[in-house]
Write a protein that holds these residues in place. Sequence first.
Motif, PDB file in Angstrom:
ATOM      1  N   UNK A  60       0.838  -1.214   0.000  1.00  0.00           N
ATOM      2  CA  UNK A  60       0.000   0.000   0.000  1.00  0.00           C
ATOM      3  C   UNK A  60       0.867   1.256   0.000  1.00  0.00           C
ATOM      4  N   UNK A  61       1.955   1.239   0.773  1.00  0.00           N
ATOM      5  CA  UNK A  61       2.868   2.382   0.789  1.00  0.00           C
ATOM      6  C   UNK A  61       3.466   2.599  -0.592  1.00  0.00           C
ATOM      7  N   UNK A  62       3.887   1.514  -1.239  1.00  0.00           N
ATOM      8  CA  UNK A  62       4.427   1.643  -2.589  1.00  0.00           C
ATOM      9  C   UNK A  62       3.397   2.269  -3.532  1.00  0.00           C
ATOM     10  N   UNK A 106       5.121  10.877   6.279  1.00  0.00           N
ATOM     11  CA  UNK A 106       5.585  10.203   7.491  1.00  0.00           C
ATOM     12  C   UNK A 106       5.122   8.760   7.466  1.00  0.00           C
ATOM     13  N   UNK A 107       6.048   7.829   7.556  1.00  0.00           N
ATOM     14  CA  UNK A 107       5.753   6.400   7.548  1.00  0.00           C
ATOM     15  C   UNK A 107       5.874   5.888   8.979  1.00  0.00           C
ATOM     16  N   UNK A 108       4.781   5.336   9.495  1.00  0.00           N
ATOM     17  CA  UNK A 108       4.736   4.892  10.893  1.00  0.00           C
ATOM     18  C   UNK A 108       4.673   3.372  10.942  1.00  0.00           C
ATOM     19  N   UNK A 109       5.529   2.775  11.743  1.00  0.00           N
ATOM     20  CA  UNK A 109       5.518   1.326  11.982  1.00  0.00           C
ATOM     21  C   UNK A 109       5.455   1.079  13.486  1.00  0.00           C
ATOM     22  N   UNK A 158      10.515  13.344   4.051  1.00  0.00           N
ATOM     23  CA  UNK A 158      10.149  11.968   4.372  1.00  0.00           C
ATOM     24  C   UNK A 158      10.724  11.584   5.739  1.00  0.00           C
ATOM     25  N   UNK A 159       9.873  11.128   6.620  1.00  0.00           N
ATOM     26  CA  UNK A 159      10.291  10.679   7.954  1.00  0.00           C
ATOM     27  C   UNK A 159       9.702   9.300   8.220  1.00  0.00           C
ATOM     28  N   UNK A 160      10.418   8.503   8.998  1.00  0.00           N
ATOM     29  CA  UNK A 160       9.881   7.232   9.486  1.00  0.00           C
ATOM     30  C   UNK A 160       9.904   7.259  11.003  1.00  0.00           C
ATOM     31  N   UNK A 188       4.190  13.285  13.800  1.00  0.00           N
ATOM     32  CA  UNK A 188       4.752  13.981  12.652  1.00  0.00           C
ATOM     33  C   UNK A 188       6.002  14.740  13.079  1.00  0.00           C
ATOM     34  N   UNK A 189       7.171  14.129  12.885  1.00  0.00           N
ATOM     35  CA  UNK A 189       8.415  14.814  13.243  1.00  0.00           C
ATOM     36  C   UNK A 189       8.570  16.106  12.456  1.00  0.00           C
ATOM     37  N   UNK A 190       9.272  17.038  13.055  1.00  0.00           N
ATOM     38  CA  UNK A 190       9.446  18.339  12.416  1.00  0.00           C
ATOM     39  C   UNK A 190      10.511  18.312  11.330  1.00  0.00           C
ATOM     40  N   UNK A 191      11.327  17.260  11.287  1.00  0.00           N
ATOM     41  CA  UNK A 191      12.405  17.198  10.302  1.00  0.00           C
ATOM     42  C   UNK A 191      12.455  15.809   9.694  1.00  0.00           C
ATOM     43  N   UNK A 192      12.884  15.694   8.438  1.00  0.00           N
ATOM     44  CA  UNK A 192      13.051  14.374   7.830  1.00  0.00           C
ATOM     45  C   UNK A 192      14.069  13.556   8.606  1.00  0.00           C
TER      46      UNK A 192
END
Length: 416
Positions: free
Chosen positions: A10-12, A31-34, A61-63, A75-79
């Motif tokens: 789904x992310x892809x 932002x990708x959350x796991x 893009x952040x994980x 939601x981090x403020x920086x990648x």
Amino acid sequence: MIEGERGVLDLFRIVNHLVLRPGSGGELALTVVTRSADDPASAAALGFARSVRSECERWRVATVDIGPGDPAAVRPAAPGDYALRAGRWYREVLEPVDDTAGARPVLREGGTYVVVGGTGDVGLDIAEQLVRRHGARVVLVGRSAPDEDRAARIKALDPSGTRVEVHRADAARPGELRAVLDRVGDVHGVLHSVTVPSDRSLAALDEESFLRGMAAKSRTTEALAEALGDRRPDFLALFSSVQSFLGNPGQAAYAAGCTAQDAIGRALAARLPYPVRVVNWGAWSGSALTERHRDRLAAAGIHPLPPEAGFEALSRVLGRQEVQVAVVSGTDGFLGRIGVPAAGAGADARRQAGAEAEAAPSAGTAATAGAGVPGAPRRRTRCSPSSARWPVSGPVSWHRTTCSAGSASTRSRTRG
């Protein structure tokens, strides 16, 4: 939030849709959350996201890997790549291996070693070193027969035909691998060197190619572990790539497959009764992949590893306790991108560390954490070179460390 292999797909699909729309070169926050960084699907999402970040330079893009009680809406403020545990933020920093500690010898004289994916460039280099240095019997396993050049190389290495065997099997099928192992008999070590070239930009990467590239590393690793069954070799070595930590543009499927393989390897190391080692290789001198990307590697400050140096590093890794180790060579700038300290910091750490000193995670704030990630503990490292000219000439070996969820001053290692 990414859950399972379907979540990665789904992310892809989301990213593929975004890169194909008009204006995809503009700014965008993703932002990708796991919820479990050691789950193969979550790890694959991390590798994929790193490649997206490299390729889509204007995207933020952040994980974030969250703990059981942490909110999914973050939601981090920086990648960057973060972990959130009980409200506290963490970032991974890589710890160079202390080569002064020594390593026990693992490779046997005259032993039998199976190299899955062994008819590729790296597999053949390893086979050559095993035969020349240890008089080993080497079994190369590949889906297809070696081409004319590689067949000639095998013949030159083993003119009598008594040291090197080639068996055909699909590495994704446990039954075929098991049949090879049964024909071989006693096996002292197994090496996984399977890879499928899958270099495509995100805009050109279709779903089938993405899944095939990812499965080349992840599913073949799972199939090999299943095929081994109750066997107890001296070791199982999984050849991954430094792309797990770089995520180069155009290598999204490969990066996803490598990070998934890393997670599978760590899980196998915790479960199996024999040592499992994951080796994240840098560029390998003379390989087709290195030759194809020679200009890009040079621009990035990456120095390809000579096969002899790579084999010596592998021998040390097999005799140490760290489960996951990267072996790389390059400039300070390149090493910094994967979390290795700058040359000055490494020298300071070497002077302070002596032979065996260890540094716990620091409570300092990561430079890229930003205001939205207060007090993110950044793990400090000690450095020990594998050559006196580190880090430019390398190779430098480092192992992955994890920080405990509850304290910024506690550190745990994964042991084999």
